[in-house]
Enzyme design. Structure first.
Site, mmCIF file in Angstrom:
data_model
loop_
_atom_site.group_PDB
_atom_site.id
_atom_site.type_symbol
_atom_site.label_atom_id
_atom_site.label_comp_id
_atom_site.label_asym_id
_atom_site.label_seq_id
_atom_site.Cartn_x
_atom_site.Cartn_y
_atom_site.Cartn_z
ATOM 1 N N GLU A 1 -11.633 -13.259 -1.308
ATOM 2 C CA GLU A 1 -11.663 -12.946 -2.742
ATOM 3 C C GLU A 1 -11.194 -14.193 -3.495
ATOM 4 O O GLU A 1 -10.103 -14.719 -3.203
ATOM 5 C CB GLU A 1 -10.728 -11.769 -3.058
ATOM 6 C CG GLU A 1 -11.247 -10.433 -2.575
ATOM 7 C CD GLU A 1 -10.321 -9.259 -2.910
ATOM 8 O OE1 GLU A 1 -10.831 -8.175 -3.201
ATOM 9 O OE2 GLU A 1 -9.081 -9.435 -2.871
ATOM 10 N N HIS B 1 -7.921 -15.329 -1.502
ATOM 11 C CA HIS B 1 -7.375 -14.212 -0.722
ATOM 12 C C HIS B 1 -8.191 -13.996 0.550
ATOM 13 O O HIS B 1 -9.294 -13.454 0.514
ATOM 14 C CB HIS B 1 -7.361 -12.947 -1.599
ATOM 15 C CG HIS B 1 -6.703 -11.783 -0.947
ATOM 16 N ND1 HIS B 1 -7.047 -10.490 -1.217
ATOM 17 C CD2 HIS B 1 -5.711 -11.715 -0.015
ATOM 18 C CE1 HIS B 1 -6.301 -9.676 -0.500
ATOM 19 N NE2 HIS B 1 -5.492 -10.395 0.241
ATOM 20 N N ASN C 1 -7.618 -4.599 -1.855
ATOM 21 C CA ASN C 1 -6.327 -3.929 -1.653
ATOM 22 C C ASN C 1 -6.087 -2.771 -2.615
ATOM 23 O O ASN C 1 -5.331 -1.856 -2.311
ATOM 24 C CB ASN C 1 -5.186 -4.940 -1.730
ATOM 25 C CG ASN C 1 -5.118 -5.763 -0.469
ATOM 26 O OD1 ASN C 1 -5.674 -5.391 0.555
ATOM 27 N ND2 ASN C 1 -4.449 -6.908 -0.540
ATOM 28 N N SER D 1 -1.609 -11.046 -1.896
ATOM 29 C CA SER D 1 -2.498 -9.898 -1.738
ATOM 30 C C SER D 1 -2.459 -8.956 -2.924
ATOM 31 O O SER D 1 -3.189 -7.978 -2.941
ATOM 32 C CB SER D 1 -2.162 -9.154 -0.444
ATOM 33 O OG SER D 1 -0.794 -9.027 -0.277
#
Ligand SMILES: CC(=O)CC(=O)SCCNC(=O)CCNC(=O)[C@H](O)C(C)(C)COP(=O)(O)OP(=O)(O)OC[C@H]1O[C@@H](n2cnc3c(N)ncnc32)[C@H](O)[C@@H]1OP(=O)(O)O
Ligand SMILES: NC(=O)C1=CN([C@@H]2O[C@H](COP(=O)(O)OP(=O)(O)OC[C@H]3O[C@@H](n4cnc5c(N)ncnc54)[C@H](O)[C@@H]3O)[C@@H](O)[C@H]2O)C=CC1
Length: 284
Positions: free
Chosen positions: A150, A138, A188, A117
């Site tokens: 992602e 991701h 994130n 992440s």
């Protein structure tokens, strides 16, 4: 592409294994202990059962999906896989060790994707002899529900690997966005500092956990408040991401909240330990 090895049967690995199996792939789901593998398989079973109860899946379909997933502890049992998706603990040293091992075990054409992440894809690729075949994939939590993946290009990721993974994401019924490697990627980098700031609000006594979450649900239309979301993600994962952002950018705007650190030290990791900013039972 027909078969995949998912490493880690925790929050993310079990969800990733489920969506691959639902899309018709043969899946090997690996964790370091058999009870952890079984826990992951139980989660998948429960999720599929919910779909059957809602009439979204037949019982036969459920059995077929389950039948496509083989839980393993010994990695050598995963034969002829086209792709490995790594979903183990968010720690660069542990991940590097695993990538170096994978490189010895699997043939040169196997793609290695990481569900990290926040960590560097390039760093992981550098411990292998196939950096062009290493990529970020991701997924978001809960994996069966969230539409986004992602797709993160490391410095050496080839165009071919990138295209293969984008096509694969679509095959899973999800939407890829392209990200050039940077700490925390896109989601994130935005989301986890918000969660960290919510922890500061709580620590400073500005508002209760419930009021912070209600404020963001009703005031910003978020589906769940930042502290409830932190519990869903795992406070250890949130802290690891903040630490990566802080270290990589060297900017104190990413300093992890001491309360977050304290809770991780206490083992209050959120839903997975039934205690985080809130308390949970097995039912909720
Ligand atoms: C840390 C990282 O690296 C990246 C990340 O993942 S960041 C985290 C990203 N995730 C989010 O931001 C999640 C935000 N929250 C939400 O979107 C929603 O609150 C939620 C999807 C979790 C729950 O939705 P809700 O409407 O509040 O609850 P609920 O009605 O129970 O669930 C909606 C659907 O999701 C399903 N669902 C909920 N939790 C689930 C789970 N853990 N596994 C599988 N399915 C689940 C439900 O069965 C339901 O399905 P149907 O629509 O078919 O009935
Ligand atoms: N929790 C979340 O919301 C999200 C997490 N991620 C990332 O996904 C990865 C996994 O996170 P979670 O599933 O939350 O963690 P988790 O703690 O729920 O599960 C990790 C699992 O990996 C296992 N494991 C450790 N070393 C292993 C090895 N060598 N081989 C196989 N299994 C091993 C552990 O035993 C554990 O069961 C991390 O990199 C995290 O940053 C990505 C998106 C969302």
């Amino acid at each position: 592409m027909k078969s995949v090895l998912v490493l880690g049967a925790g929050t993310m690995g079990s969800g990733i294994a489920q969506v691959f199996a639902q899309a018709g792939f043969k899946v090997f789901l690996r964790d370091i202990e058999i009870n952890l593998v079984e826990k992951g398989l139980t989660t998948i079973n429960k999720n599929l059962e919910r779909l059957v109860n809602k009439g979204k899946l037949t019982l036969e379909d459920k059995q077929e999906i389950i039948g496509r997933i083989k839980g393993i502890v010994n990695i050598e049992e995963a034969q002829n896989v086209d792709l490995v998706v790594e979903g183990i603990v968010e720690n660069i040293e542990v991940k590097k060790k695993v990538f170096a091992e994978l490189d010895e075990i699997f043939p040169a054409n196997t793609i290695f994707a990481t569900n990290t992440s926040s960590l560097s894809i390039t760093d992981l690729a550098a411990v292998t002899k196939r950096p062009e075949k290493v990529i970020g994939m991701h997924f978001f939590n809960p994996v069966p529900v969230m539409q986004l993946v992602e797709v993160i290009k490391g410095v050496a990721t080839s165009e071919e690997t990138y295209q293969t993974i984008c096509d694969l994401v679509r095959q899973l019924g999800k939407t890829p966005v392209t990200v050039n490697e940077a700490p925390g990627f896109v989601v994130n980098r935005l989301l986890i500092p918000m969660i960290n700031e919510a922890a500061y609000l709580l620590m400073e006594g500005v508002a209760t956990a419930e009021d912070i979450d209600t404020a963001m649900r009703l005031g910003a239309n978020h589906p769940m408040g930042p502290l409830a979301l932190a519990d869903l993600i795992g406070l250890d994962v949130c802290l690891a991401i903040m630490e990566t952002l802080h270290k990589e950018f060297g900017d104190d705007k990413y300093r992890p909240c001491p309360l977050l650190r304290k809770m991780v030290r206490a083992g209050h990791l959120g839903r997975k330990t039934q205690r985080g900013f809130y308390q949970y039972t097995n039912e909720n």
